[in-house]
Design a protein around this motif. Structure first.
Motif, PDB file in Angstrom:
ATOM      1  N   ASP A 162       0.834  -1.209   0.000  1.00 12.13           N
ATOM      2  CA  ASP A 162       0.000   0.000   0.000  1.00 12.13           C
ATOM      3  C   ASP A 162       0.865   1.254   0.000  1.00 12.13           C
ATOM      4  O   ASP A 162       0.565   2.218  -0.699  1.00 12.13           O
ATOM      5  CB  ASP A 162      -0.937   0.024   1.203  1.00 12.13           C
ATOM      6  N   LEU A 163       1.914   1.244   0.781  1.00 13.38           N
ATOM      7  CA  LEU A 163       2.817   2.400   0.821  1.00 13.38           C
ATOM      8  C   LEU A 163       3.453   2.623  -0.543  1.00 13.38           C
ATOM      9  O   LEU A 163       3.510   3.749  -1.040  1.00 13.38           O
ATOM     10  CB  LEU A 163       3.894   2.199   1.884  1.00 13.38           C
ATOM     11  N   SER A 164       3.883   1.556  -1.172  1.00 14.58           N
ATOM     12  CA  SER A 164       4.481   1.647  -2.502  1.00 14.58           C
ATOM     13  C   SER A 164       3.476   2.206  -3.503  1.00 14.58           C
ATOM     14  O   SER A 164       3.801   3.092  -4.307  1.00 14.58           O
ATOM     15  CB  SER A 164       4.964   0.271  -2.943  1.00 14.58           C
ATOM     16  N   ARG A 165       2.243   1.722  -3.448  1.00 10.98           N
ATOM     17  CA  ARG A 165       1.205   2.194  -4.365  1.00 10.98           C
ATOM     18  C   ARG A 165       0.849   3.649  -4.090  1.00 10.98           C
ATOM     19  O   ARG A 165       0.657   4.429  -5.012  1.00 10.98           O
ATOM     20  CB  ARG A 165      -0.039   1.307  -4.251  1.00 10.98           C
TER      21      ARG A 165
ATOM     22  N   GLU B 224       3.542   5.744  -5.557  1.00 12.35           N
ATOM     23  CA  GLU B 224       3.401   5.711  -7.014  1.00 12.35           C
ATOM     24  C   GLU B 224       2.277   6.639  -7.467  1.00 12.35           C
ATOM     25  O   GLU B 224       2.434   7.412  -8.417  1.00 12.35           O
ATOM     26  CB  GLU B 224       3.117   4.281  -7.461  1.00 12.35           C
ATOM     27  N   MET B 225       1.144   6.574  -6.786  1.00 10.48           N
ATOM     28  CA  MET B 225       0.009   7.431  -7.136  1.00 10.48           C
ATOM     29  C   MET B 225       0.356   8.909  -6.948  1.00 10.48           C
ATOM     30  O   MET B 225      -0.049   9.758  -7.738  1.00 10.48           O
ATOM     31  CB  MET B 225      -1.213   7.071  -6.293  1.00 10.48           C
ATOM     32  N   ALA B 226       1.090   9.208  -5.894  1.00 10.45           N
ATOM     33  CA  ALA B 226       1.476  10.598  -5.630  1.00 10.45           C
ATOM     34  C   ALA B 226       2.388  11.125  -6.736  1.00 10.45           C
ATOM     35  O   ALA B 226       2.311  12.297  -7.103  1.00 10.45           O
ATOM     36  CB  ALA B 226       2.155  10.706  -4.269  1.00 10.45           C
TER      37      ALA B 226
ATOM     38  N   GLU C   5      -6.982   9.991  -1.352  1.00  5.95           N
ATOM     39  CA  GLU C   5      -7.786  10.114  -0.137  1.00  5.95           C
ATOM     40  C   GLU C   5      -8.915   9.087  -0.116  1.00  5.95           C
ATOM     41  O   GLU C   5      -9.192   8.482   0.918  1.00  5.95           O
ATOM     42  CB  GLU C   5      -8.349  11.529  -0.005  1.00  5.95           C
ATOM     43  N   ARG C   6      -9.556   8.862  -1.262  1.00  2.00           N
ATOM     44  CA  ARG C   6     -10.623   7.857  -1.325  1.00  2.00           C
ATOM     45  C   ARG C   6     -10.093   6.462  -0.997  1.00  2.00           C
ATOM     46  O   ARG C   6     -10.732   5.695  -0.287  1.00  2.00           O
ATOM     47  CB  ARG C   6     -11.265   7.841  -2.712  1.00  2.00           C
ATOM     48  N   LEU C   7      -8.921   6.124  -1.534  1.00  2.00           N
ATOM     49  CA  LEU C   7      -8.371   4.779  -1.323  1.00  2.00           C
ATOM     50  C   LEU C   7      -7.765   4.573   0.055  1.00  2.00           C
ATOM     51  O   LEU C   7      -7.917   3.512   0.657  1.00  2.00           O
ATOM     52  CB  LEU C   7      -7.296   4.481  -2.376  1.00  2.00           C
ATOM     53  N   TYR C   8      -7.036   5.572   0.545  1.00  2.00           N
ATOM     54  CA  TYR C   8      -6.253   5.400   1.766  1.00  2.00           C
ATOM     55  C   TYR C   8      -6.703   6.271   2.933  1.00  2.00           C
ATOM     56  O   TYR C   8      -6.166   6.150   4.030  1.00  2.00           O
ATOM     57  CB  TYR C   8      -4.772   5.649   1.474  1.00  2.00           C
TER      58      TYR C   8
END
Length: 91
Positions: free
Chosen positions: A15-18, A21-23, A34-37
Motif C-alpha cells: 500500500d505504501l508503494s502504491r 506511485e500514485m502521488a 484520499e478515497r483509497l487510503y
C-alpha cells in the motif's frame, strides 16, 4: 491524528508503494489517494517527506505544486479518468 511515522506502520509495504506511485503520477489527483487510503493531501506530503530522499521530495513538491491534474477541483471537466491508459501495462 496519526503522525506520518504511525501511518507508515498502518500501511502495508504494498500500500505504501502504491500510495507513493500514485502521488508521483501526474494524472492521479490527491482526491483519489484520499478515497483509497483516507489520507488528505497534507498527510500524503508528510509521508512523501518521510519516505523520499530530500532531493527527491523537493523535486516531487515542485512538480505537484499547483499542478491542475493533481487537484480535482482545478481539473478540466474533460479529464474523466485518474490514470494514463498505459499505466497498467501488465493487465
Amino acid at each position: 491524528m496519526h503522525s506520518a511515522k504511525s501511518l507508515l506502520n498502518i500501511l502495508s509495504s504494498a500500500d505504501l508503494s502504491r500510495l507513493i506511485e500514485m502521488a508521483w503520477e501526474d494524472r492521479t489527483p490527491f482526491d483519489a489517494i484520499e478515497r483509497l487510503y483516507g489520507l488528505n493531501e497534507s498527510r500524503v506530503i508528510e509521508i512523501m517527506r518521510s519516505e523520499l530522499k530530500r532531493s527527491s521530495f523537493e523535486l516531487w513538491r515542485k512538480r505537484v505544486t499547483g499542478r491542475v491534474t493533481k487537484h480535482k477541483t482545478l481539473r478540466s471537466k474533460d479529464v474523466g479518468r485518474a490514470y494514463c491508459p498505459t499505466q497498467y501495462k501488465n493487465k
